[in-house]
Motif scaffolding. Structure first.
Motif, PDB file in Angstrom:
ATOM      1  N   ARG A 150     -15.500  -7.745  23.952  1.00 47.19           N
ATOM      2  CA  ARG A 150     -14.938  -7.520  22.661  1.00 47.19           C
ATOM      3  C   ARG A 150     -15.670  -6.623  21.321  1.00 47.19           C
ATOM      4  N   LEU A 151     -15.018  -6.250  20.547  1.00 52.81           N
ATOM      5  CA  LEU A 151     -15.526  -5.533  19.441  1.00 52.81           C
ATOM      6  C   LEU A 151     -15.647  -6.845  18.202  1.00 52.81           C
ATOM      7  N   SER A 152     -16.836  -7.207  17.729  1.00 53.18           N
ATOM      8  CA  SER A 152     -16.524  -8.333  16.856  1.00 53.18           C
ATOM      9  C   SER A 152     -16.229  -7.978  15.614  1.00 53.18           C
ATOM     10  N   CYS A 153     -16.387  -6.586  15.121  1.00 52.40           N
ATOM     11  CA  CYS A 153     -15.671  -6.286  13.916  1.00 52.40           C
ATOM     12  C   CYS A 153     -14.175  -6.376  14.010  1.00 52.40           C
ATOM     13  N   SER A 154     -13.501  -6.165  15.060  1.00 50.20           N
ATOM     14  CA  SER A 154     -12.124  -6.159  15.271  1.00 50.20           C
ATOM     15  C   SER A 154     -11.262  -7.440  15.818  1.00 50.20           C
ATOM     16  N   GLU A 183     -25.315  -5.671  15.291  1.00 44.57           N
ATOM     17  CA  GLU A 183     -25.311  -4.285  14.944  1.00 44.57           C
ATOM     18  C   GLU A 183     -24.110  -3.725  14.403  1.00 44.57           C
ATOM     19  N   SER A 184     -23.940  -2.856  13.437  1.00 42.13           N
ATOM     20  CA  SER A 184     -22.606  -2.287  13.319  1.00 42.13           C
ATOM     21  C   SER A 184     -22.893  -0.965  12.459  1.00 42.13           C
ATOM     22  N   VAL A 185     -22.777   0.144  13.153  1.00 41.00           N
ATOM     23  CA  VAL A 185     -22.958   1.469  12.678  1.00 41.00           C
ATOM     24  C   VAL A 185     -21.989   1.961  11.806  1.00 41.00           C
ATOM     25  N   CYS A 186     -20.784   1.912  12.265  1.00 44.76           N
ATOM     26  CA  CYS A 186     -19.557   2.619  11.624  1.00 44.76           C
ATOM     27  C   CYS A 186     -18.770   1.580  10.630  1.00 44.76           C
ATOM     28  N   GLY A 187     -19.529   0.486  10.283  1.00 47.18           N
ATOM     29  CA  GLY A 187     -19.032  -0.582   9.321  1.00 47.18           C
ATOM     30  C   GLY A 187     -17.588  -1.089   9.597  1.00 47.18           C
ATOM     31  N   GLY A 188     -17.223  -1.324  10.783  1.00 46.64           N
ATOM     32  CA  GLY A 188     -16.304  -2.006  11.228  1.00 46.64           C
ATOM     33  C   GLY A 188     -14.884  -1.157  11.600  1.00 46.64           C
ATOM     34  N   ARG A 189     -15.175   0.126  11.562  1.00 46.71           N
ATOM     35  CA  ARG A 189     -14.066   1.074  11.873  1.00 46.71           C
ATOM     36  C   ARG A 189     -13.639   0.914  13.301  1.00 46.71           C
ATOM     37  N   GLY A 190     -14.426   0.241  14.199  1.00 42.89           N
ATOM     38  CA  GLY A 190     -14.179   0.302  15.738  1.00 42.89           C
ATOM     39  C   GLY A 190     -14.355   1.496  16.623  1.00 42.89           C
ATOM     40  N   ILE A 191     -15.500   2.272  15.810  1.00 41.50           N
ATOM     41  CA  ILE A 191     -15.848   3.378  16.698  1.00 41.50           C
ATOM     42  C   ILE A 191     -16.971   3.553  17.149  1.00 41.50           C
ATOM     43  N   CYS A 192     -18.071   2.773  16.710  1.00 41.32           N
ATOM     44  CA  CYS A 192     -19.423   2.815  17.299  1.00 41.32           C
ATOM     45  C   CYS A 192     -19.753   1.915  18.488  1.00 41.32           C
ATOM     46  N   GLY A 193     -18.965   0.824  18.505  1.00 43.94           N
ATOM     47  CA  GLY A 193     -19.077   0.075  19.810  1.00 43.94           C
ATOM     48  C   GLY A 193     -20.334  -0.922  19.829  1.00 43.94           C
ATOM     49  N   ARG A 194     -21.091  -0.840  18.596  1.00 47.25           N
ATOM     50  CA  ARG A 194     -22.401  -1.521  18.419  1.00 47.25           C
ATOM     51  C   ARG A 194     -22.150  -2.921  18.396  1.00 47.25           C
ATOM     52  N   CYS A 195     -20.943  -3.526  17.927  1.00 46.11           N
ATOM     53  CA  CYS A 195     -20.829  -4.806  17.331  1.00 46.11           C
ATOM     54  C   CYS A 195     -20.404  -5.747  18.588  1.00 46.11           C
ATOM     55  N   GLN A 196     -20.348  -5.025  20.103  1.00 47.38           N
ATOM     56  CA  GLN A 196     -20.122  -6.002  21.213  1.00 47.38           C
ATOM     57  C   GLN A 196     -20.361  -7.459  21.355  1.00 47.38           C
TER      58      GLN A 196
HETATM   59 FE1  FES Z   1     -18.556  -0.408  15.000  1.00 47.50          FE
HETATM   60 FE2  FES Z   1     -17.634  -2.797  15.504  1.00 47.50          FE
HETATM   61  S1  FES Z   1     -18.824  -2.233  13.984  1.00 47.50           S
HETATM   62  S2  FES Z   1     -17.362  -0.669  16.485  1.00 47.50           S
END
Ligand code: FES
Length: 669
Positions: A81-85, A27-40
């Motif tokens: 970890r955040l997978s987007c970051s 899941e990624s709600v913020c599109g990889g901005r590192g703010i939603c925490g969904r991509c853990q």
């Molecule tokens: Fe939102 Fe990684 S996608 S924090």
């Protein structure tokens, strides 16, 4: 992990991108901005011989500023970890935790333990929309849509043909301005190639979306509240179906519709009101706003399905039992008066046939006979037994009119499963004395402390699983013959055999009230089990098989039934006992699978199209199988697997009327 998918990526690839490329849904709600925490994610370290790699913490990029900012603000669990970051720097085993839980208020409830890969129909997309300006005449929705496309196309989501629900058009402008042009869009897309629709819009970052999976049974309604972003079931509740007041069983509800003007409307309102009450209950238990419920899946037998959708079920009461619709039904929840988000969507699973409903389809999805080589028999016993038999190559389905005997109706001492009902029975074959256990107590009636517990509840009857057990035990103890006659000659040996008009009865419980099993009770169970077995046998004929590899009992009745006793009575065909399992509310699990993963929707739609439907009433062999199945366990079928664990009594053949007099004996062939 846990999907087990693997691949090779250049060093520096974000883990979220690698997951997407492998088709693993993170899941990624913020599109990889590192703010939603969904991509853990979590990294597993060590030598993984099975995967032939050594996964080490050095092979993931060090904690970066985005992760640090998230950890400072939102408290990232150790090891997460955040997978987007974070990027891949070498060999890694990556775990996607099942419980990515961001909102602290969410209560987690024990799940049924089944892992369901997520690929939901709802996506939450955070987006920062350019403000309007005098030189650009594009409307607010159009700029929002353009920005969504720009931000999310590279992430594998195609919002090109996005439409907007009318109810949102009226509130879109204030939401954008309240959120200072930063909003979270909830987009519904049922299939990769279907048009996406903007169904809800939240100011700022909105980090939760919920779904409801619901099984509308004729007796009970069971509902699960599920987080669409983590896949976790966070609350479960159930209630009696209020339509019971219009008729206990399905056919009496159809008659009610036929006989009473406005009857259909009254039953539709009753079930929808009950659903809204349940939605309120699960939401308050989990401290979730009903407006955060964006998607719902429903299953039910054909009559429940029709009444819920507001369709007159009269046609289902008479041959050829025509459904108004057998394929899946999709529509906005608001059209069904469900009190959830005004944009929420409903998906109703397809029905298999006029008597084999979306509940049987959902149970099939959950148990997956169509996914395996082994031949699986799936039985849901109710007033109508729904039967599915098959494997990867071929699946057939039918229903059989078992009547309400298995649920305790039509049985003199029968009752619904409730505390105090007898659910387990043992009969000593020498003395013919009985021992019982009741719902709500772990003790047998000959154990110390049973009396007090029995007094607490009061023993008032025998529930469905208890009835199966007592009749099977009576057969094993020689009290009833293979033809189902209570042997009155045993009255000389035991005062538990008592005369009852022209037949005999067995006293199961000497108390207030005294509970007896009468000849009529035995006959009612024989008729019900013969109908069930004949239906099963007919499907086995169609498949040209003599045995099945696995048996699954779905539904409440199946959950408590002891497979051994079901086989002693000949409800089901011979099978290795360890391969006979109760699977509880499999229909509810199937509804949850369809809620969490769109691929499961396509899977069951295709499977239902391929299932061959057999109408038992039209099959000449049904009667022959039925007559054979009236005997215990069966007049012609053998039970070699059962006989490895249970010594079946010698056949006592009956030659005349059911007068209960002793009969001549012959050896089993
Ligand atoms: Fe939102 Fe990684 S996608 S924090």
């Amino acid at each position: 992990m846990p999907s087990g998918k693997r691949g090779r990526f250049s060093p520096g690839t974000p883990i979220l991108d690698a997951a997407r490329e492998l088709g693993v849904y993170v899941e990624s709600v913020c599109g990889g901005r590192g703010i939603c925490g969904r991509c853990q994610i979590e990294i597993q370290t060590g030598n993984f011989a099975k995967h032939a790699i050594v996964s080490s913490a050095e092979n993931i990029s060090p904690f970066g500023p985005k992760e640090q900012r998230y950890a400072d603000k939102r408290d990232l669990k150790p090891g997460r970890r955040l997978s987007c970051s974070s990027t891949i720097q070498g060999d890694l085993v990556v775990d996607i935790p099942a419980d990515v839980q961001v909102n602290a208020q969410v209560v987690r409830k024990a799940d049924d333990g089944r892992h369901i890969d997520r690929n939901p129909a709802i996506h939450l997309c955070y987006v920062e929309v350019p403000e309007p300006d005098m030189h650009n005449p594009l409307g607010d929705f159009d700029r929002l849509k353009a920005q969504l496309e720009k931000d999310w196309t590279s992430k594998g989501l195609n919002w090109q043909n996005l439409t907007i629900d009318h109810h949102l058009l009226t509130s879109l402008q204030p939401i954008l301005r309240n959120g200072k042009w930063k909003v979270t869009a909830a987009i519904h897309q049922d299939g990769e190639n279907t048009s996406p629709a903007l169904i809800a819009l939240y100011p700022g970052l909105h980090n939760e979306a919920y779904g409801i999976a619901c099984d509308i049974g004729s007796t009970t309604i069971a509902m699960h509240l599920v987080s669409l972003l983590s896949g976790t079931t966070i609350a479960t509740s159930g209630t009696a179906n209020p339509q019971i007041r219009f008729g206990e069983d399905l056919m009496s509800r159809v008659s009610y519709v036929m006989m009473n003007p406005g009857g259909r409307e009254a039953m539709t309102i009753a079930v929808r009101d009950a659903l809204n009450d349940l939605i309120g209950q699960v939401c308050s238990e989990a401290k979730v706003e009903a407006s955060d419920i964006l998607d719902m899946t429903f299953v039910g037998n054909p009559i429940m399905h029709h009444l819920f959708l507001g369709i007159d079920p009269t046609e289902l009461g008479v041959a050829p039992f025509a459904l108004a619709v057998s394929s899946r039904v999709q529509l906005p929840a608001s059209q069904l008066d469900l009190q959830v988000n005004p944009g929420a969507r409903v998906y109703v699973l397809p029905c298999i046939a006029g008597h084999v409903g979306a509940d049987a389809a959902a149970a099939t999805l959950a148990e997956g006979p169509h996914r395996q080589d082994d031949l699986m028999l799936l039985v849901d016993v109710g007033t109508n037994a729904e039967i599915v038999l098959g494997n990867k190559t071929r699946t057939v389905a039918a229903s059989s009119p078992t009547g309400p005997a298995f649920e305790g109706a039509e049985i003199s001492c029968g009752q619904r499963a409730a505390p105090g009902a007898i659910e387990r029975v043992r009969i000593d074959p020498q003395t013919l004395e009985s021992r019982v256990r009741i719902i709500g107590s772990e003790k047998w009636s000959d154990e110390e402390g049973f009396e007090e517990e029995a007094q607490k509840f009061g023993i008032t009857g025998v529930c469905g699983s208890g009835i199966i057990e007592v009749i099977a035990e009576m057969f094993l103890a020689g009290i009833i013959t293979t033809d189902g006659v209570i042997d009155g000659s045993l009255a000389e040996k035991s005062d538990r055999i008592i005369a009852n008009d022209r037949t005999w009865s067995y006293v199961l419980w000497r108390g207030e009230p005294q509970l007896t099993i009468t000849q009529t009770d035995v006959r009612a169970i024989q008729l019900a089990k013969a109908a069930l077995y004949a239906g099963i046998r007919l499907l086995m004929d169609k498949m040209e098989i003599a045995a099945v590899d696995q048996i699954r009992f779905a539904g409440a009745f199946g959950s408590f039934i002891d497979p051994k006793y079901a086989m002693v009575l000949g409800l089901i065909p011979d099978c290795q006992l360890e391969n006979v399992k109760a699977v509880g509310n499999a229909a509810g699990v199937g509804a949850k699978m369809a809620l969490l993963n769109r691929d499961h929707r396509r899977e069951i739609e295709q499977t239902v199209r391929q299932i061959e439907k057999i109408e038992t009433a039209l099959e000449p062999d049904f009667q022959r199988h039925f007559v054979n199945a009236m005997a215990l366990p069966n007049k012609v079928e053998s039970f070699p697997e059962l006989e490895k664990v249970v010594k079946l009594p010698e056949v006592k053949e009956q030659t005349g009327e059911d007068d209960g007099r002793p009969r001549r004996r012959r050896r089993r062939p």
